[in-house]
Design a protein around this motif. Structure first.
Motif, PDB file in Angstrom:
ATOM      1  N   GLY A  58      57.184  78.305 -12.628  1.00 28.65           N
ATOM      2  CA  GLY A  58      58.573  78.774 -12.691  1.00 28.65           C
ATOM      3  C   GLY A  58      59.455  77.838 -13.486  1.00 28.65           C
ATOM      4  N   LEU A  59      59.246  76.532 -13.313  1.00 32.84           N
ATOM      5  CA  LEU A  59      60.013  75.529 -14.061  1.00 32.84           C
ATOM      6  C   LEU A  59      59.783  75.687 -15.558  1.00 32.84           C
ATOM      7  N   VAL A  60      58.536  75.875 -15.965  1.00 28.77           N
ATOM      8  CA  VAL A  60      58.208  76.045 -17.385  1.00 28.77           C
ATOM      9  C   VAL A  60      58.863  77.313 -17.922  1.00 28.77           C
ATOM     10  N   ARG A  61      58.714  78.424 -17.205  1.00 22.83           N
ATOM     11  CA  ARG A  61      59.288  79.702 -17.673  1.00 22.83           C
ATOM     12  C   ARG A  61      60.811  79.594 -17.764  1.00 22.83           C
ATOM     13  N   ASN A  62      61.447  79.009 -16.766  1.00 18.53           N
ATOM     14  CA  ASN A  62      62.903  78.882 -16.759  1.00 18.53           C
ATOM     15  C   ASN A  62      63.380  77.989 -17.897  1.00 18.53           C
ATOM     16  N   THR A  63      62.637  76.938 -18.197  1.00 14.69           N
ATOM     17  CA  THR A  63      62.999  76.022 -19.287  1.00 14.69           C
ATOM     18  C   THR A  63      63.016  76.762 -20.618  1.00 14.69           C
ATOM     19  N   ILE A  64      62.023  77.618 -20.838  1.00 16.49           N
ATOM     20  CA  ILE A  64      61.985  78.414 -22.075  1.00 16.49           C
ATOM     21  C   ILE A  64      63.129  79.424 -22.082  1.00 16.49           C
ATOM     22  N   LEU A  65      63.348  80.101 -20.958  1.00 16.13           N
ATOM     23  CA  LEU A  65      64.415  81.103 -20.869  1.00 16.13           C
ATOM     24  C   LEU A  65      65.779  80.499 -21.178  1.00 16.13           C
ATOM     25  N   GLN A  66      66.016  79.266 -20.763  1.00 12.90           N
ATOM     26  CA  GLN A  66      67.310  78.618 -21.016  1.00 12.90           C
ATOM     27  C   GLN A  66      67.593  78.480 -22.510  1.00 12.90           C
ATOM     28  N   LYS A  67      66.572  78.423 -23.328  1.00 13.56           N
ATOM     29  CA  LYS A  67      66.781  78.323 -24.780  1.00 13.56           C
ATOM     30  C   LYS A  67      67.293  79.645 -25.354  1.00 13.56           C
ATOM     31  N   PHE A  68      66.985  80.741 -24.680  1.00 14.27           N
ATOM     32  CA  PHE A  68      67.465  82.058 -25.134  1.00 14.27           C
ATOM     33  C   PHE A  68      68.805  82.417 -24.511  1.00 14.27           C
ATOM     34  N   ASN A  69      69.052  81.930 -23.308  1.00 16.08           N
ATOM     35  CA  ASN A  69      70.252  82.312 -22.580  1.00 16.08           C
ATOM     36  C   ASN A  69      70.849  81.066 -21.940  1.00 16.08           C
ATOM     37  N   SER A  70      71.876  80.552 -22.562  1.00 10.75           N
ATOM     38  CA  SER A  70      72.487  79.296 -22.095  1.00 10.75           C
ATOM     39  C   SER A  70      73.127  79.453 -20.715  1.00 10.75           C
ATOM     40  N   GLU A  71      73.334  80.686 -20.273  1.00 18.48           N
ATOM     41  CA  GLU A  71      73.920  80.908 -18.952  1.00 18.48           C
ATOM     42  C   GLU A  71      72.870  80.852 -17.841  1.00 18.48           C
ATOM     43  N   THR A  72      71.595  80.746 -18.227  1.00 19.92           N
ATOM     44  CA  THR A  72      70.540  80.629 -17.228  1.00 19.92           C
ATOM     45  C   THR A  72      70.732  79.336 -16.457  1.00 19.92           C
ATOM     46  N   GLU A  73      70.710  79.440 -15.144  1.00 17.36           N
ATOM     47  CA  GLU A  73      70.910  78.263 -14.309  1.00 17.36           C
ATOM     48  C   GLU A  73      69.694  77.352 -14.356  1.00 17.36           C
ATOM     49  N   ASP A  74      69.951  76.055 -14.120  1.00 10.76           N
ATOM     50  CA  ASP A  74      68.841  75.112 -14.011  1.00 10.76           C
ATOM     51  C   ASP A  74      67.935  75.546 -12.865  1.00 10.76           C
ATOM     52  N   TYR A  75      66.667  75.284 -13.032  1.00 11.82           N
ATOM     53  CA  TYR A  75      65.709  75.611 -11.990  1.00 11.82           C
ATOM     54  C   TYR A  75      65.982  74.707 -10.797  1.00 11.82           C
ATOM     55  N   PRO A  76      65.952  75.244  -9.580  1.00 10.75           N
ATOM     56  CA  PRO A  76      66.260  74.398  -8.423  1.00 10.75           C
ATOM     57  C   PRO A  76      65.280  73.233  -8.313  1.00 10.75           C
ATOM     58  N   GLU A  77      65.799  72.094  -7.892  1.00 11.60           N
ATOM     59  CA  GLU A  77      64.942  70.918  -7.736  1.00 11.60           C
ATOM     60  C   GLU A  77      64.075  71.090  -6.506  1.00 11.60           C
ATOM     61  N   ALA A  78      62.836  70.618  -6.623  1.00  8.03           N
ATOM     62  CA  ALA A  78      61.918  70.646  -5.485  1.00  8.03           C
ATOM     63  C   ALA A  78      61.578  69.219  -5.095  1.00  8.03           C
ATOM     64  N   LYS A  79      61.164  69.041  -3.884  1.00  4.53           N
ATOM     65  CA  LYS A  79      60.876  67.704  -3.363  1.00  4.53           C
ATOM     66  C   LYS A  79      59.388  67.387  -3.377  1.00  4.53           C
ATOM     67  N   PHE A  80      58.609  68.059  -4.221  1.00  5.73           N
ATOM     68  CA  PHE A  80      57.175  67.793  -4.267  1.00  5.73           C
ATOM     69  C   PHE A  80      56.922  66.423  -4.891  1.00  5.73           C
TER      70      PHE A  80
END
Length: 185
Positions: A13-35
């Motif tokens: 999900g982090l990888v997909r969201n990172t790519i999506l943010q390049k197309f849509n600057s309004e895409t929110e940062d992926y939530p941080e996880a504690k892993f």
């Protein structure tokens, strides 16, 4: 490296969201996880396919930053800067599949007998020639060990049979590989 399903899902999900943010600057940062794994400094590769065909694959052999940062950088590089392909388009985005490979530390190979096809990735360094093949490559292309050695030579810009004339300067590594395809099953 053993990863729990929720850790794999998060990284994909982090990888997909990172790519999506390049197309849509309004895409929110992926939530941080504690892993805990996200704070380790492993090498990682991101592979992008579209309809089963390679669309981009870039990564880092050694992790100098926390894994979550390495994955984000590899995602951008694979999607938009792999020199073999044009940058990914927004139209293609919905059709891509993402695969992540988390790498072990490389270790020297002393003999070709040590290579386990499907288990070991190869890093070749011969003078100014360098190349890397992930462990899943020979499996995906039905290679035996000889084919695998020929492929790493070619990937490095050397003749395919170069490995037969001398023992190559190879490092081996293992990888934990997972993809969106397997999480959809």
């Amino acid at each position: 490296m053993q990863l729990r399903p929720e850790e794999k899902d998060y990284m994909l999900g982090l990888v997909r969201n990172t790519i999506l943010q390049k197309f849509n600057s309004e895409t929110e940062d992926y939530p941080e996880a504690k892993f805990d794994v996200l704070h380790q400094k492993n090498g990682a590769f991101v592979t992008i396919t579209n309809n089963g065909k390679l669309r981009g694959c870039i990564g880092y052999i050694i992790g100098y930053n926390p894994l979550n940062e390495t994955l984000k950088e590899a995602a951008i590089q694979a999607a938009f800067h792999d020199p073999r392909f044009n940058p990914l388009t927004e139209k293609e985005f919905t059709d891509i599949k993402i695969e992540v490979s988390i790498l072990s530390e490389p270790f020297p190979m002393n003999s070709y007998d040590e290579i386990e096809v499907g288990t070991h990735g190869l890093i070749l360094t011969e003078n100014d020639h360098r190349g890397l093949l992930l462990p899943q490559v020979p499996v995906e292309h039905n290679m035996d060990k000889e084919d695998y050695l020929a492929a790493i030579c070619q990937k490095s810009g050397l003749p395919a049979d170069y490995w037969q004339s001398k023992t190559l300067n190879l490092e081996l590594f293992t990888a934990t590989v997972f993809s969106e395809d397997e999480t959809e099953k």
